[in-house]
Design a protein around this motif. Structure first.
Motif, mmCIF file in Angstrom:
data_model
loop_
_atom_site.group_PDB
_atom_site.id
_atom_site.type_symbol
_atom_site.label_atom_id
_atom_site.label_comp_id
_atom_site.label_asym_id
_atom_site.label_seq_id
_atom_site.Cartn_x
_atom_site.Cartn_y
_atom_site.Cartn_z
ATOM 1 N N LEU A 148 0.817 -1.207 0.000
ATOM 2 C CA LEU A 148 0.000 0.000 0.000
ATOM 3 C C LEU A 148 0.857 1.266 0.000
ATOM 4 O O LEU A 148 1.768 1.401 0.822
ATOM 5 N N ALA A 149 0.564 2.184 -0.933
ATOM 6 C CA ALA A 149 1.228 3.496 -0.930
ATOM 7 C C ALA A 149 0.140 4.544 -0.699
ATOM 8 O O ALA A 149 -1.019 4.205 -0.454
ATOM 9 N N ALA A 150 0.492 5.844 -0.778
ATOM 10 C CA ALA A 150 -0.475 6.893 -0.441
ATOM 11 C C ALA A 150 -1.672 6.907 -1.385
ATOM 12 O O ALA A 150 -2.817 7.042 -0.953
ATOM 13 N N GLU A 151 -1.405 6.734 -2.672
ATOM 14 C CA GLU A 151 -2.511 6.845 -3.633
ATOM 15 C C GLU A 151 -2.771 5.595 -4.447
ATOM 16 O O GLU A 151 -3.708 5.538 -5.241
ATOM 17 N N THR A 152 -1.893 4.594 -4.268
ATOM 18 C CA THR A 152 -2.026 3.357 -5.046
ATOM 19 C C THR A 152 -1.797 2.140 -4.165
ATOM 20 O O THR A 152 -1.273 2.253 -3.058
ATOM 21 N N ALA A 153 -2.175 0.982 -4.696
ATOM 22 C CA ALA A 153 -1.861 -0.289 -4.032
ATOM 23 C C ALA A 153 -1.369 -1.262 -5.090
ATOM 24 O O ALA A 153 -2.029 -1.412 -6.128
ATOM 25 N N ASP A 154 -0.216 -1.893 -4.838
ATOM 26 C CA ASP A 154 0.268 -2.953 -5.729
ATOM 27 C C ASP A 154 -0.221 -4.275 -5.155
ATOM 28 O O ASP A 154 0.103 -4.622 -4.016
ATOM 29 N N ILE A 155 -0.992 -4.986 -5.952
ATOM 30 C CA ILE A 155 -1.572 -6.241 -5.478
ATOM 31 C C ILE A 155 -0.979 -7.389 -6.278
ATOM 32 O O ILE A 155 -1.078 -7.426 -7.510
ATOM 33 N N THR A 156 -0.356 -8.334 -5.565
ATOM 34 C CA THR A 156 0.128 -9.543 -6.231
ATOM 35 C C THR A 156 -1.004 -10.566 -6.179
ATOM 36 O O THR A 156 -1.546 -10.849 -5.115
ATOM 37 N N ARG A 157 -1.363 -11.085 -7.367
ATOM 38 C CA ARG A 157 -2.531 -11.975 -7.484
ATOM 39 C C ARG A 157 -2.078 -13.390 -7.832
ATOM 40 O O ARG A 157 -1.136 -13.579 -8.595
ATOM 41 N N GLU A 158 -2.821 -14.354 -7.271
ATOM 42 C CA GLU A 158 -2.535 -15.744 -7.616
ATOM 43 C C GLU A 158 -3.364 -16.098 -8.834
ATOM 44 O O GLU A 158 -4.599 -16.101 -8.786
ATOM 45 N N ASP A 160 -3.561 -18.713 -12.601
ATOM 46 C CA ASP A 160 -3.231 -20.083 -13.014
ATOM 47 C C ASP A 160 -1.755 -20.261 -13.346
ATOM 48 O O ASP A 160 -1.115 -21.197 -12.926
ATOM 49 N N GLY A 161 -1.198 -19.336 -14.121
ATOM 50 C CA GLY A 161 0.179 -19.507 -14.580
ATOM 51 C C GLY A 161 1.225 -19.070 -13.569
ATOM 52 O O GLY A 161 2.421 -19.187 -13.826
ATOM 53 N N GLY A 162 0.848 -18.522 -12.419
ATOM 54 C CA GLY A 162 1.821 -18.043 -11.433
ATOM 55 C C GLY A 162 1.301 -16.820 -10.723
ATOM 56 O O GLY A 162 0.184 -16.831 -10.205
ATOM 57 N N LEU A 163 2.102 -15.750 -10.708
ATOM 58 C CA LEU A 163 1.704 -14.543 -9.992
ATOM 59 C C LEU A 163 1.625 -13.353 -10.944
ATOM 60 O O LEU A 163 2.407 -13.256 -11.893
ATOM 61 N N GLU A 164 0.688 -12.467 -10.671
ATOM 62 C CA GLU A 164 0.534 -11.267 -11.498
ATOM 63 C C GLU A 164 0.446 -10.083 -10.531
ATOM 64 O O GLU A 164 -0.215 -10.187 -9.496
ATOM 65 N N THR A 165 1.099 -8.963 -10.864
ATOM 66 C CA THR A 165 0.991 -7.786 -9.987
ATOM 67 C C THR A 165 0.238 -6.682 -10.719
ATOM 68 O O THR A 165 0.581 -6.349 -11.853
ATOM 69 N N VAL A 166 -0.796 -6.162 -10.056
ATOM 70 C CA VAL A 166 -1.555 -5.059 -10.650
ATOM 71 C C VAL A 166 -1.434 -3.834 -9.738
ATOM 72 O O VAL A 166 -1.331 -3.965 -8.515
ATOM 73 N N LYS A 167 -1.400 -2.661 -10.360
ATOM 74 C CA LYS A 167 -1.350 -1.423 -9.584
ATOM 75 C C LYS A 167 -2.743 -0.810 -9.608
ATOM 76 O O LYS A 167 -3.302 -0.589 -10.686
ATOM 77 N N LEU A 168 -3.323 -0.585 -8.443
ATOM 78 C CA LEU A 168 -4.678 -0.035 -8.359
ATOM 79 C C LEU A 168 -4.610 1.392 -7.833
ATOM 80 O O LEU A 168 -3.849 1.685 -6.905
ATOM 81 N N ARG A 169 -5.429 2.252 -8.406
ATOM 82 C CA ARG A 169 -5.548 3.598 -7.860
ATOM 83 C C ARG A 169 -6.581 3.542 -6.729
ATOM 84 O O ARG A 169 -7.640 2.933 -6.882
ATOM 85 N N LEU A 170 -6.263 4.151 -5.589
ATOM 86 C CA LEU A 170 -7.193 4.135 -4.447
ATOM 87 C C LEU A 170 -8.288 5.186 -4.637
ATOM 88 O O LEU A 170 -8.024 6.197 -5.289
ATOM 89 N N PRO A 171 -9.499 4.969 -4.139
ATOM 90 C CA PRO A 171 -9.937 3.827 -3.359
ATOM 91 C C PRO A 171 -10.106 2.584 -4.234
ATOM 92 O O PRO A 171 -10.475 2.685 -5.398
ATOM 93 N N ALA A 172 -9.831 1.428 -3.599
ATOM 94 C CA ALA A 172 -9.873 0.171 -4.342
ATOM 95 C C ALA A 172 -10.367 -0.956 -3.436
ATOM 96 O O ALA A 172 -10.468 -0.776 -2.213
#
Ligand code: AMP
Length: 249
Positions: A148-158, A160-172
């Motif tokens: 979690l950062a001030a205005e965004t959140a980096d979410i690592t997702r599980e 099928d093929g492994g892990l994916e990281t998405v950057k979300l703008r808050l609120p999320a």
């Protein structure tokens, strides 16, 4: 930063569920109920964010019968600051919960909503996605890491093929997967302290939400009993049985 976490009261994961004799539902009379395990992970994550100085307040919300208060007290004992019960005896389906959660989010104005990836009773895996869609917020589902950062959140997702990281703008909105963390053991003093924390109540009507079910359950049945297995003496016997009895070769 305020974090809102949704916690559902479900049949405890150790209980072997039974179906009511009339086949209308699962029998929950005199059955141990607990917080949905993925929601424990969601609460734990919020508490860790607060301990890391990234969240300032944790509000937990549950929708359902009066006894959901117990589930909320557990979340308060884990470290949430205050609780809200949206009390109703009505059957709540994921869309209704999503509408209630949207209404609560609009009132509370959190920067982050965390829910479990799925409830172990209906196994729907719908509420988080529907809530994000109704709010028009970004969503990070099946999270195994939240940065979690001030205005965004980096979410690592599980995925099928492994892990994916998405950057979300808050609120999320984030849905918690199994490997996000291991919930803490609750100590007795925290259970006592949780009794004094605020727990407010409201109703679907107060929130202006119609929770009438959209789906009708036609029948609930136990899975068919599996017949016992057998041991074979050697590979030749196995092949013969697969050929002549199972007829799969
Ligand atoms: P589901 O879509 O039913 O699998 O539920 C996914 C998640 O939504 C759960 O892990 C909870 O975080 C949340 N949720 C579902 N139903 C409720 C409820 N009645 N009260 C609070 N949270 C809920």
């Amino acid at each position: 930063m305020k974090v809102l976490v949704a916690v559902k009261r479900v049949v405890d994961y150790n209980v072997k569920v039974r179906v009511k004799a009339d086949g209308t539902d699962v029998d929950v009379a005199n059955v141990k109920m607990s917080m949905n395990p993925f929601d424990e992970i969601a609460v734990e994550e919020a508490v860790r964010l607060k301990e890391a100085g990234k969240a300032s307040e944790i509000v937990v919300v549950s929708m359902g019968v009066k006894q959901c208060e117990e589930t909320l007290r557990t979340a308060l004992a884990m470290g949430a600051d205050r609780a809200l019960l949206v009390e109703t005896d009505a059957e709540l389906q994921p869309l209704a919960v999503a509408k209630l959660l949207k209404a609560v989010a609009e009132k509370e104005q959190p920067q982050l909503v965390i829910v479990g990836k799925q409830a172990i009773d209906d196994d729907a895996n719908q509420t988080g996605q529907m809530t994000a869609a109704l709010l028009g917020w970004p969503q990070g589902t099946f999270a195994s890491k939240v940065d979690l950062a001030a205005e965004t959140a980096d979410i690592t997702r599980e995925i099928d093929g492994g892990l994916e990281t998405v950057k979300l703008r808050l609120p999320a909105l984030v849905t918690a997967d199994l490997r996000l963390n291991e919930p803490r053991f609750i100590k007795l003093p925290n259970i006592m302290a949780a009794k004094k924390k605020p727990l407010d109540k409201t109703t679907p009507a107060d929130l202006g939400v119609d929770v009438t079910p959209r789906l009708k359950t036609l029948k609930v049945a136990e899975p068919a009993k599996r017949s016992a297995g057998i041991k074979v003496a050697n590979a030749a016997e196995l092949v013969a049985k697969l050929k002549n009895e199972a007829k799969v070769l």
